[in-house]
Each structure stands twice: as C-alpha cells, then as structure tokens.
Motif scaffolding. Structure first.
Motif, PDB file in Angstrom:
ATOM      1  N   ASN A 121      88.902 116.871  30.398  1.00  0.00           N
ATOM      2  CA  ASN A 121      89.675 117.962  29.788  1.00  0.00           C
ATOM      3  C   ASN A 121      88.769 119.030  29.194  1.00  0.00           C
ATOM      4  OD1 ASN A 121      92.256 116.832  30.321  1.00  0.00           O
ATOM      5  ND2 ASN A 121      91.994 115.417  28.595  1.00  0.00           N
ATOM      6  N   ALA A 122      87.460 118.799  29.272  1.00  0.00           N
ATOM      7  CA  ALA A 122      86.493 119.768  28.751  1.00  0.00           C
ATOM      8  C   ALA A 122      85.384 119.951  29.780  1.00  0.00           C
ATOM      9  CB  ALA A 122      85.925 119.278  27.415  1.00  0.00           C
ATOM     10  N   SER A 123      85.786 120.185  31.025  1.00  0.00           N
ATOM     11  CA  SER A 123      84.804 120.251  32.115  1.00  0.00           C
ATOM     12  C   SER A 123      83.819 121.397  31.934  1.00  0.00           C
ATOM     13  CB  SER A 123      85.511 120.360  33.456  1.00  0.00           C
ATOM     14  OG  SER A 123      86.316 121.514  33.516  1.00  0.00           O
ATOM     15  N   ARG A 124      84.264 122.525  31.373  1.00  0.00           N
ATOM     16  CA  ARG A 124      83.331 123.649  31.185  1.00  0.00           C
ATOM     17  C   ARG A 124      82.209 123.260  30.232  1.00  0.00           C
ATOM     18  NH1 ARG A 124      82.586 127.480  27.513  1.00  0.00           N
ATOM     19  NH2 ARG A 124      84.493 126.959  26.367  1.00  0.00           N
ATOM     20  N   GLU A 125      82.565 122.617  29.123  1.00  0.00           N
ATOM     21  CA  GLU A 125      81.551 122.181  28.166  1.00  0.00           C
ATOM     22  C   GLU A 125      80.640 121.118  28.778  1.00  0.00           C
ATOM     23  OE1 GLU A 125      85.033 123.667  25.720  1.00  0.00           O
ATOM     24  OE2 GLU A 125      84.741 122.502  27.564  1.00  0.00           O
ATOM     25  N   ALA A 126      81.220 120.216  29.557  1.00  0.00           N
ATOM     26  CA  ALA A 126      80.418 119.163  30.196  1.00  0.00           C
ATOM     27  C   ALA A 126      79.457 119.760  31.217  1.00  0.00           C
ATOM     28  CB  ALA A 126      81.342 118.139  30.862  1.00  0.00           C
ATOM     29  N   ILE A 127      79.926 120.719  31.997  1.00  0.00           N
ATOM     30  CA  ILE A 127      79.063 121.366  32.991  1.00  0.00           C
ATOM     31  C   ILE A 127      77.938 122.143  32.311  1.00  0.00           C
ATOM     32  CG2 ILE A 127      79.005 123.202  34.731  1.00  0.00           C
ATOM     33  CD1 ILE A 127      81.764 122.180  35.673  1.00  0.00           C
ATOM     34  N   ASP A 128      78.264 122.800  31.203  1.00  0.00           N
ATOM     35  CA  ASP A 128      77.213 123.515  30.456  1.00  0.00           C
ATOM     36  C   ASP A 128      76.110 122.553  30.014  1.00  0.00           C
ATOM     37  OD1 ASP A 128      78.442 125.970  30.711  1.00  0.00           O
ATOM     38  OD2 ASP A 128      79.350 125.955  28.702  1.00  0.00           O
ATOM     39  N   VAL A 167      79.367 126.052  40.173  1.00  0.00           N
ATOM     40  CA  VAL A 167      80.397 126.950  39.655  1.00  0.00           C
ATOM     41  C   VAL A 167      79.943 128.400  39.813  1.00  0.00           C
ATOM     42  CG1 VAL A 167      81.314 125.260  38.036  1.00  0.00           C
ATOM     43  CG2 VAL A 167      79.412 126.725  37.325  1.00  0.00           C
ATOM     44  N   PRO A 168      80.872 129.335  39.975  1.00  0.00           N
ATOM     45  CA  PRO A 168      80.516 130.751  40.119  1.00  0.00           C
ATOM     46  C   PRO A 168      79.796 131.276  38.875  1.00  0.00           C
ATOM     47  CG  PRO A 168      82.815 130.359  40.731  1.00  0.00           C
ATOM     48  CD  PRO A 168      82.329 129.108  40.096  1.00  0.00           C
ATOM     49  N   GLY A 169      78.859 132.183  39.108  1.00  0.00           N
ATOM     50  CA  GLY A 169      78.162 132.837  38.008  1.00  0.00           C
ATOM     51  C   GLY A 169      76.871 132.174  37.572  1.00  0.00           C
ATOM     52  N   ARG A 170      76.579 130.987  38.108  1.00  0.00           N
ATOM     53  CA  ARG A 170      75.365 130.287  37.696  1.00  0.00           C
ATOM     54  C   ARG A 170      74.439 130.035  38.883  1.00  0.00           C
ATOM     55  NH1 ARG A 170      76.119 126.723  32.396  1.00  0.00           N
ATOM     56  NH2 ARG A 170      73.933 127.394  32.384  1.00  0.00           N
ATOM     57  N   GLU A 171      74.523 130.928  39.856  1.00  0.00           N
ATOM     58  CA  GLU A 171      73.715 130.794  41.059  1.00  0.00           C
ATOM     59  C   GLU A 171      72.221 130.803  40.747  1.00  0.00           C
ATOM     60  OE1 GLU A 171      77.728 132.188  42.170  1.00  0.00           O
ATOM     61  OE2 GLU A 171      76.238 132.874  40.706  1.00  0.00           O
ATOM     62  N   ALA A 172      71.801 131.658  39.824  1.00  0.00           N
ATOM     63  CA  ALA A 172      70.377 131.752  39.480  1.00  0.00           C
ATOM     64  C   ALA A 172      69.882 130.462  38.835  1.00  0.00           C
ATOM     65  CB  ALA A 172      70.129 132.939  38.558  1.00  0.00           C
ATOM     66  N   ASP A 173      70.714 129.879  37.981  1.00  0.00           N
ATOM     67  CA  ASP A 173      70.337 128.612  37.341  1.00  0.00           C
ATOM     68  C   ASP A 173      70.163 127.512  38.387  1.00  0.00           C
ATOM     69  OD1 ASP A 173      70.441 129.735  34.808  1.00  0.00           O
ATOM     70  OD2 ASP A 173      72.546 129.200  34.514  1.00  0.00           O
ATOM     71  N   ARG A 174      71.093 127.459  39.337  1.00  0.00           N
ATOM     72  CA  ARG A 174      70.997 126.430  40.376  1.00  0.00           C
ATOM     73  C   ARG A 174      69.789 126.651  41.276  1.00  0.00           C
ATOM     74  NH1 ARG A 174      76.378 127.391  40.403  1.00  0.00           N
ATOM     75  NH2 ARG A 174      76.377 128.507  42.398  1.00  0.00           N
ATOM     76  N   ALA A 175      69.511 127.898  41.588  1.00  0.00           N
ATOM     77  CA  ALA A 175      68.338 128.189  42.414  1.00  0.00           C
ATOM     78  C   ALA A 175      67.067 127.738  41.721  1.00  0.00           C
ATOM     79  CB  ALA A 175      68.281 129.677  42.731  1.00  0.00           C
ATOM     80  N   ALA A 176      67.012 127.934  40.388  1.00  0.00           N
ATOM     81  CA  ALA A 176      65.833 127.512  39.628  1.00  0.00           C
ATOM     82  C   ALA A 176      65.712 125.988  39.630  1.00  0.00           C
ATOM     83  CB  ALA A 176      65.922 128.034  38.198  1.00  0.00           C
ATOM     84  N   LEU A 177      66.830 125.286  39.480  1.00  0.00           N
ATOM     85  CA  LEU A 177      66.799 123.824  39.502  1.00  0.00           C
ATOM     86  C   LEU A 177      66.381 123.314  40.879  1.00  0.00           C
ATOM     87  CD1 LEU A 177      70.026 122.933  37.471  1.00  0.00           C
ATOM     88  CD2 LEU A 177      67.657 122.634  36.735  1.00  0.00           C
ATOM     89  N   ALA A 178      66.902 123.934  41.925  1.00  0.00           N
ATOM     90  CA  ALA A 178      66.547 123.512  43.280  1.00  0.00           C
ATOM     91  C   ALA A 178      65.063 123.726  43.549  1.00  0.00           C
ATOM     92  CB  ALA A 178      67.383 124.272  44.298  1.00  0.00           C
ATOM     93  N   LYS A 179      64.544 124.858  43.098  1.00  0.00           N
ATOM     94  CA  LYS A 179      63.129 125.175  43.308  1.00  0.00           C
ATOM     95  C   LYS A 179      62.228 124.197  42.565  1.00  0.00           C
ATOM     96  CE  LYS A 179      59.821 129.008  43.010  1.00  0.00           C
ATOM     97  NZ  LYS A 179      59.621 130.419  42.569  1.00  0.00           N
ATOM     98  N   ALA A 180      62.712 123.680  41.435  1.00  0.00           N
ATOM     99  CA  ALA A 180      61.906 122.777  40.598  1.00  0.00           C
ATOM    100  C   ALA A 180      62.154 121.305  40.918  1.00  0.00           C
ATOM    101  CB  ALA A 180      62.199 123.035  39.124  1.00  0.00           C
TER     102      ALA A 180
END
Length: 381
Positions: free
Chosen positions: A272-279, A79-92
């Motif tokens: 119906n609560a995809s944002r909360e689930a993704i968080d 999702v947009p705005g969480r690029e840094a979080d994904r990069a950290a997960l990929a690196k780890a």
C-alpha cells in the motif's frame, strides 16, 4: 508516518545492513522499515504470494525472478522518471548482478549484495592460494581442502566447473542443460575431489565449511569453490581470518563461469506504500549507500563503487578487489518459472550419483530430463 515491513535472509550479512540503513532512511525521510528474517531455503518453499502480501520490501535472489513475476507478486522498479538512476545502477553492476534481475523486459530488483563462487584460503597456513584446479587436488591429497556440497551447492560447483571448462550449461530451455560429455567430465572431477575431502562436505553449506576452516587448530588451507562471505575476511570475526581470491582455473580462459549468487531488493506488488518502498530500493542500491553505511554494517555490497573503494577493501583484506575478476566473469543461472524446484531435484540427484558412484552418463541424463521437465509449467522469458 509511513511504516513499511521488509523480509530479508537470516544472516548478519543479510540483516544487519538493512536495519542500519533503514535507521538512516527514517532520519532522512520519516519512513520507518521493520525488518524480519528467514532463510533463503525457507523462502524457496514458503508461498511467495503470502510473503508479498505480508511485506512491502523483499530481499530475493535472481533465480526466483521467473517464479515471482509469473505469480505477479512483485512491482517492477523501472518506474517513469528515474531512467538516469537506473542507468547509473546498471553501469555500476558488478558482473551481471543488475541484469540478473531483468526479466521479460522489466527490472524486478536492484542488486544490493554481490556474490559468486570464489576461493577462500588461510594466509597463515599457505603462502598463496592455488591458481589451478590441479593445485587444489595436490592440497586435497594432504587433507587440507574442504568443499561445500550440501544441495544446492553441489550443483553450483557443477555449473561453475562446466562453464570454466568453456562449455557452460544452457539456461533457456532450448536444449539439454549440459552436453553429456561435459556433464560426465564434471562429475568425474567432483568425484576425484570428493574422494580426498572429509565426507561430511556432502552435508555442509558454505557457513559450515567456513566455521570448520577458521576454527582453532584447523589444518584446512583452501576452499576452492564457495560463495564469498565478507565477515570471514574481517580480522577478529573468528579465531583465524580467511582471505578470498579468484577461483582456481580448470579450463584455459581464466576464472570464468562461476555460478552467480547475491541478492536484490524487490518491492511487493501488494504494498500500500509502493512509492515509498521503491524510493528506498533506489536509495539502498546506490553507490553512496552501498560503499558507506551498507558496507560498514557488515553488508557485502552489489555496487561497483563499494568494490573499488579503498576503505571498504582495507577493512576486508582486499576481499572485493581480489575476487572482482571472478565476479565479472560469472555465469547467470536459469531463472524461468519452474527453475527453483529443478535446482533442488537436480542437486539431490547429483549427490545421489556422487555418493553411490553411479554411472555418470545416467546421472547426466536424469539431470537433463529434470531440466526439460522444469519448463512444462510455463514458457521461458
């Protein structure tokens, strides 16, 4: 208050950490998650769309990705705005756990559990685990080896041995799954060890093999290829504790090519609560949670922070540190829509050939045919 439903697999390693972490998540965010469980085998046969319509969060394994995304059952996690979080997960990522859930340019799950075929052994029965496949055969001659060969684990052993010999199976449908010479060699290797182990191995999955190995009075000292299960590495879990280490080497390139397993956390496209689930998915896959409450609750983390953590390793007899090289060199199975049916059919055909001592060339030809046919419903991603 937002309430979500999650589906995970029916084992303490798959269920307990989800419940424990969800309890903390509710305290942190007010969002509650109720977890239910079913076997991974059941997940393979149960209509995926029905699961996605019933649950907000689903624990999957990576070979399902092609099928699930083709059926448009998952919400992408990039999702947009969480690029840094994904990069950290990929690196780890431990080995290729993170990219194993990347498909057709999107991220469909985050690894929360990392596993591959490693070696389990009894440190109270032998001083060191076998380093080479030839040493495994010597122990097997003494009746001290078991090997889980119930489908699909026989096929996982086939994959692992082929790749460790330096000739990994093809995953993209560009040709046969395996070249005939390699396939025949691996079948002969499996026949050789099957002749030396309990015939019941052909009906045993990893849990059954572990239980037989750790029971009181057992002489089984080594399980050379088996998906690691961290609870058995914890003192007091069973009458005897297992140690885990890198897989024994059949080729000349070290412990490489083990068939990657593990699970990832995915979000239903129908939630119906995809944002909360993704968080929640981002949070439970993070290093802080993985090496903390997730590991403490009996999970087998998918994040390098946990694999490198001193306390996590101390509690598990160095389970993570001792198997890391095999994880880093693991091989990712095919993931196209159509693969899961192939995996079952190829495993059954392999076992039929092994039990019936059928011509290895014919068995390999049939497996290759099944693989080519598995691409018919769709185009590989």
């Amino acid at each position: 208050m937002t309430s979500l439903k999650g589906m995970t697999w029916n084992h303490p390693r798959g269920y307990d950490p989800m419940v424990a972490c969800s309890r903390l998540w509710k305290e942190k965010t007010g969002v509650s998650i109720e977890w239910e469980k079913r076997s991974l085998q059941d997940f393979e046969s149960f209509p995926v769309e029905e699961l996605a319509r019933a649950y907000d969060l689903i624990v999957i394994d990576h070979p399902h990705v092609g099928q699930i995304t083709a059926e448009k059952c998952l919400a992408p996690l990039d999702v947009p705005g969480r690029e840094a979080d994904r990069a950290a997960l990929a690196k780890a990522s431990v080995g290729r756990s993170y990219p194993s859930y990347t498909w057709q340019g999107r991220q469909w799950a985050f690894p929360i559990d990392a596993a591959t075929q490693v070696q389990a052994w009894r440190p109270d029965l032998i001083e060191t685990a076998p380093t080479f496949w030839t040493e495994v055969l010597e122990l097997a001659l003494e009746g001290r080896v078991l090997l889980p060969l119930r489908p699909p684990h026989s096929l996982m052993c086939f994959y692992t041995l082929a790749a460790d010999l330096g000739r990994p199976c093809v995953v993209d449908g560009s040709g046969d799954l395996v070249d005939p010479e390699t396939g025949e060699t691996v079948i002969e290797m499996l026949r050789e060890i099957i002749a030396l182990v309990d015939p019941e191995c052909l009906t045993m999955d990893p849990i059954a093999v572990f239980e037989k190995t750790v029971e009181a009075g057992s002489r089984i000292a080594c399980v050379p290829l088996v998906y690691g299960y961290v609870p058995y590495a914890v003192a007091g879990f069973r009458p005897n504790r297992l140690a885990f280490c890198d897989m024994p080497v059949a080729g000349g390139n070290g412990p490489v090519g083990s068939a990657l397993g593990g699970t990832g956390i995915a979000v239903s496209a129908f939630s119906n609560a995809s944002r909360e689930a993704i968080d929640f998915a981002y949070w439970i896959a993070s290093g802080e949670v993985q090496r903390g409450p997730y590991a403490v609750a009996g999970g087998q983390p998918g994040h390098a922070a946990a694999w490198e953590d001193e306390a996590v390793n101390a509690a598990t007899g160095d389970f993570y540190r001792a198997t890391r090289a095999t994880l880093e060199g693991a091989w990712v199975r095919p993931r196209h829509d159509g693969y899961m049916a192939f995996q079952q059919a190829a495993s059954d055909r392999l076992n039929e050939g092994l039990v019936g001592r059928q011509d290895a060339r014919r068995v390999v030809a049939d497996i290759n045919r099944l693989f080519r046919e598995s691409f018919a419903p769709s185009v590989a991603g």
